[in-house]
Every structure is written in structure tokens, then in C-alpha cells.
Design a protein around this motif. Structure first.
Motif, PDB file in Angstrom:
ATOM      1  N   VAL A 258      36.468  49.476  44.659  1.00  0.00           N
ATOM      2  CA  VAL A 258      36.157  48.202  45.314  1.00  0.00           C
ATOM      3  C   VAL A 258      37.361  47.832  46.185  1.00  0.00           C
ATOM      4  O   VAL A 258      38.503  47.844  45.698  1.00  0.00           O
ATOM      5  N   VAL A 259      37.092  47.528  47.450  1.00  0.00           N
ATOM      6  CA  VAL A 259      38.176  47.217  48.385  1.00  0.00           C
ATOM      7  C   VAL A 259      38.452  45.714  48.362  1.00  0.00           C
ATOM      8  O   VAL A 259      37.532  44.896  48.481  1.00  0.00           O
ATOM      9  N   VAL A 260      39.726  45.388  48.197  1.00  0.00           N
ATOM     10  CA  VAL A 260      40.167  44.004  47.992  1.00  0.00           C
ATOM     11  C   VAL A 260      41.392  43.771  48.881  1.00  0.00           C
ATOM     12  O   VAL A 260      42.223  44.669  49.027  1.00  0.00           O
ATOM     13  N   PRO A 261      41.533  42.585  49.476  1.00  0.00           N
ATOM     14  CA  PRO A 261      42.769  42.325  50.228  1.00  0.00           C
ATOM     15  C   PRO A 261      43.972  42.306  49.294  1.00  0.00           C
ATOM     16  O   PRO A 261      43.858  41.830  48.157  1.00  0.00           O
ATOM     17  N   THR A 262      45.089  42.815  49.764  1.00  0.00           N
ATOM     18  CA  THR A 262      46.283  42.762  48.918  1.00  0.00           C
ATOM     19  C   THR A 262      46.819  41.340  48.828  1.00  0.00           C
ATOM     20  O   THR A 262      47.423  40.950  47.836  1.00  0.00           O
ATOM     21  N   LEU A 263      46.548  40.535  49.892  1.00  0.00           N
ATOM     22  CA  LEU A 263      46.993  39.138  49.865  1.00  0.00           C
ATOM     23  C   LEU A 263      45.876  38.287  49.279  1.00  0.00           C
ATOM     24  O   LEU A 263      44.939  37.879  49.978  1.00  0.00           O
ATOM     25  N   THR A 264      45.965  38.032  47.993  1.00  0.00           N
ATOM     26  CA  THR A 264      44.976  37.195  47.314  1.00  0.00           C
ATOM     27  C   THR A 264      45.542  36.767  45.975  1.00  0.00           C
ATOM     28  O   THR A 264      46.601  37.244  45.552  1.00  0.00           O
ATOM     29  N   PHE A 265      44.800  35.878  45.322  1.00  0.00           N
ATOM     30  CA  PHE A 265      45.110  35.546  43.939  1.00  0.00           C
ATOM     31  C   PHE A 265      44.611  36.698  43.062  1.00  0.00           C
ATOM     32  O   PHE A 265      43.605  37.334  43.369  1.00  0.00           O
ATOM     33  N   VAL A 266      45.300  36.941  41.963  1.00  0.00           N
ATOM     34  CA  VAL A 266      45.061  38.134  41.147  1.00  0.00           C
ATOM     35  C   VAL A 266      43.624  38.241  40.617  1.00  0.00           C
ATOM     36  O   VAL A 266      43.143  39.347  40.326  1.00  0.00           O
ATOM     37  N   ALA A 267      42.923  37.115  40.543  1.00  0.00           N
ATOM     38  CA  ALA A 267      41.556  37.132  39.999  1.00  0.00           C
ATOM     39  C   ALA A 267      40.657  38.088  40.777  1.00  0.00           C
ATOM     40  O   ALA A 267      39.777  38.736  40.191  1.00  0.00           O
ATOM     41  N   THR A 268      40.852  38.177  42.090  1.00  0.00           N
ATOM     42  CA  THR A 268      40.001  39.042  42.917  1.00  0.00           C
ATOM     43  C   THR A 268      40.124  40.492  42.442  1.00  0.00           C
ATOM     44  O   THR A 268      39.123  41.198  42.305  1.00  0.00           O
ATOM     45  N   ALA A 269      41.342  40.924  42.192  1.00  0.00           N
ATOM     46  CA  ALA A 269      41.571  42.306  41.748  1.00  0.00           C
ATOM     47  C   ALA A 269      41.174  42.485  40.282  1.00  0.00           C
ATOM     48  O   ALA A 269      40.568  43.499  39.911  1.00  0.00           O
ATOM     49  N   ASN A 270      41.498  41.515  39.456  1.00  0.00           N
ATOM     50  CA  ASN A 270      41.185  41.641  38.028  1.00  0.00           C
ATOM     51  C   ASN A 270      39.687  41.820  37.792  1.00  0.00           C
ATOM     52  O   ASN A 270      39.270  42.604  36.930  1.00  0.00           O
TER      53      ASN A 270
END
Ligand code: PLP
Length: 376
Positions: free
Chosen positions: A77-89
Motif C-alpha cells: 500500500v502506497v502512503v505519503p512519508t509525510l503523514t501522521f503514523v496512523a496512515t502507515a500503521n
């Protein structure tokens, strides 16, 4: 002058109190009820989509939306590196692997050209990409005019992380409505709050029904509680939904107040060299947080210097999100980087932006910043 000035505290008052009390007195306490249904309808209407499911958090929304799209082990899943950690978690919860991509330095939002490069690379490698999750950073919609065609080219669905962007829009469309599903947050620091909460919004009735099922312990419609798969306890309570409905009535007023505050910051910094506002030309932003970006060479000071000065006078600020590729937990993750997120992390500072700030607090904040800049 005394009293701490917070970055973005909850803005609640008599209306929220009356809605909450009415819900409590109605007896619908445990835990779903008519306020939840009405809040879902109200938010879906506001976003301009047909369906919504109210949840305990935005993080839960991201998790379920990704599950509903089939994200799981072996997928990316592609996620921006600049975000709050919830997006990646949320990606990791599904068993899929987050791959990070850098941002546009002008807005902090996902860089469409880099996204295309990354999706082409993943395609060549034969990797299965379950979704792209653009984030509407600090309440400014990502560049969907460019992002959506890129995702369509590679046949990858979009989950819009609109956690920070309720009430924002771009090109006549509302934040939350751009992807297969959008996810909102009603966490305490957001533009409206239910104390804690979130919502999935989508025109895809089947996807929302699937998320609703998973959010309710995957309970089959049988009196004896039948379960054919593992679900989650992710629903929003009726009492909290009542607070959300009251907040939604006040959303436009709250956006207006945040926008007027941003205009004041813009005016203050307009004549100062080396300082710009992030995404400052976005007329559709809900102005959730106003972020200044400081070029230390031109300004003669760093964002961190201003943060320190304000902290010493009991005024809260916050650096821009520390990029995911810099977080110890994601240090080994794959990332396609330009350096833009690192630069914004170094040079950006979120200023007090709350819609409930009193005029005296606004004046104190502006005067304190002005005195700092003058002294440089
Ligand atoms: C970009 C972003 N995504 C996701 C979330 C998660 O929302 P929640 O705190 O409601 O789980 C937040 C905020 O907290 C956020 O800022």
C-alpha cells in the motif's frame, strides 16, 4: 496575560452540551442508536457521497477501508512519508507492506510525479498494490487532478485519508469524496470532534456495508450471535455521535474562524523575508492547522527558534509530521524520496489554529510572534 494557548483544542460549548444531554436522556446509551444513524447521514450529505459508517477512530476507518479493498499479506500500500503514523500503521494492521513516497514541497501533499514513478517500478516488479492512500495534509486536499489518473493508469484504488480535511474541497468536490473511500477523523484536535471518532464515507454501498460488518464484530444477523470471520469492535457510540452532530452544525463557522486566523498570520509574515505559509494559495482548505515554512538563510532564524520563543510564553506549536521514513518503526521500509518531506520537517512549524481562540489569545499570539521576528 496568562493561560496556555493550545495548538488546536476542542471547540465545544452549549450546543454540544444540549445534544449530548438529549441523547443521554433518550436512553440510547449502549452504544449504537439514532444519533449514529443521523450523524452518518449528515456527514455523507456534507461530503456529497451516498454512504457512511461512523467508527471509533479515523485509524479504524483506514484499517477497515484497506481490508475491504483486499489489502493483506504479500501486498503493498502506497502512503505519503509525510503523514501522521496512523496512515502507515493501518496498512501494517492488514498485513500489507507500506511503501512511502515523498511530497510536493509547496503543499506537503503526495507528489503525483513520484507516485507515478513508484507505481511504474512496482508494476515492473510484479508487486500487487492494494491501494494508494493520499493524505489531505493539514486540511488541504491532495492534487487529485493528477493523482487519480495515475492510480487509474495502474488500476490501483484510492483510499483518501481526509482525517484532517472535513469541510475542505477542490475543484467543486469535497474532501473525503475523491477515492473509492474517504476516511475522516473526529479526534479531539480535529476541525470537529466527537472526543474520539472517525468515519468512512463512500459512494460504494457494498464497501461501506462490508466495513460496517467488520466494525461490528463481523456479527451475522442471527439472535445467537453468529460469526464466520474475525471482526472488530470499531463503532462510534450514540452519545459521541450526538456531540458530532452539534459540531457539524458549527463546522462552517469554525472553518471561517480558522481561515480568518490564517489570514492574520499571512499578513504578519507577508513582509518578512524567508517565511511562507504551506499551501497558502488553497482557497478550498478548511485551514485546520496553519503551517509556516521558514528558510533560515533568508529569514535569519529557524522554525525551531520561533517554537522555543513561543513555548517560553506558554504558546503551543508543533513541528510538521516527522516523515515515516525517519521513524524508527519504519526505518527499514521502502521509500521513494526527493528530500521534500525532510525539508518540511526541518523548516515547518504549525501555529495555534483553534477555532475557539479568544480575540485576546489571537492578539497575544500575533504580538509574541511579531516581537520575535522584530528582534531578529
Ligand atoms: C493524517 C491522519 N491520518 C489519520 C489520523 C488518525 O485519526 P484518529 O486519531 O481518529 O485515529 C490522523 C489524526 O489523528 C491524521 O492526522
Amino acid at each position: 496575560m496568562s493561560g496556555r494557548i493550545w495548538l488546536s483544542p476542542p471547540d465545544v460549548g452549549p450546543l454540544e452540551e444540549s445534544y449530548l444531554l438529549a441523547a443521554l436522556r433518550s436512553g440510547w446509551v449502549a452504544p449504537l442508536g439514532p444519533e449514529v444513524d443521523a450523524f452518518e447521514r449528515d456527514v455523507a450529505h456534507r461530503v456529497g457521497v451516498a454512504n457512511a459508517v461512523a467508527l471509533a477512530s479515523g485509524t479504524a476507518g483506514l484499517h477497515l477501508a484497506l481490508l475491504a479493498l483486499g489489502a493483506g499479506p504479500g501486498q503493498v500500500v502506497v502512503v505519503p512519508t509525510l503523514t501522521f503514523v496512523a496512515t502507515a500503521n493501518a496498512v501494517v494492521y492488514t498485513g500489507a507492506e507500506p511503501v512511502f513516497v515523498d511530497c510536493d514541497p509547496a503543499t506537503g501533499n503526495l507528489d503525483p510525479a513520484l507516485l507515478r514513478q513508484l507505481l511504474a517500478e512496482l508494476d515492473r516488479e510484479g508487486r500487487a498494490v492494494a491501494a494508494v492512500v493520499p493524505v489531505d495534509m493539514f486540511g488541504s486536499c491532495a492534487d487529485y487532478d493528477r493523482i487519480l489518473p495515475v492510480c487509474a493508469e495502474f488500476g490501483v484504488p484510492v483510499v483518501e485519508d481526509a482525517a484532517e480535511a472535513l469541510g475542505s474541497g477542490r475543484g467543486g468536490r469535497a474532501a473525503g469524496s475523491f477515492g473509492r473511500a474517504g476516511v475522516l477523523s473526529f479526534n479531539g484536535n480535529k476541525i470537529i470532534t466527537t472526543s474520539g471518532g472517525g468515519m468512512i464515507v463512500s459512494d460504494d454501498a457494498e464497501l461501506v456495508a462490508r466495513c460496517r460488518h467488520l466494525a461490528t464484530q463481523a456479527r451475522q444477523p442471527a439472535v445467537h450471535y453468529e460469526h464466520a470471520e474475525v471482526g472488530y469492535n470499531y463503532r462510534l457510540s450514540n452519545l459521541l455521535a450526538a456531540i458530532g452532530r452539534a459540531q457539524l452544525h458549527r463546522l462552517d463557522m469554525m472553518i471561517d474562524r480558522r481561515r480568518r486566523l490564517r489570514e492574520k498570520y499571512a499578513k504578519l509574515f507577508a513582509t518578512r523575508p524567508g517565511v511562507r505559509l504551506l499551501a497558502d494559495d488553497d482557497a478550498g482548505a478548511n485551514c485546520w492547522l496553519t503551517v509556516v515554512v521558514v528558510d533560515p538563510g533568508a529569514a535569519g532564524w529557524r522554525a525551531g527558534d520561533l517554537a522555543e520563543h513561543l513555548a517560553g510564553r506558554d504558546i503551543e506549536t508543533r513541528p510538521v509530521w516527522k516523515p515515516m521514513h525517519r521513524q524508527p518503526v519504519y526505518a527499514c521500509a521502502r521509500a521513494l524520496l526527493s528530500g521534500a518531506a525532510d525539508q518540511l520537517f526541518a523548516d515547518g512549524l504549525a501555529l495555534p489554529s483553534g477555532s475557539g481562540m479568544a480575540e485576546s489569545q489571537i492578539a497575544r499570539t500575533l504580538e509574541t510572534i511579531d516581537a520575535f521576528v522584530e528582534a531578529r
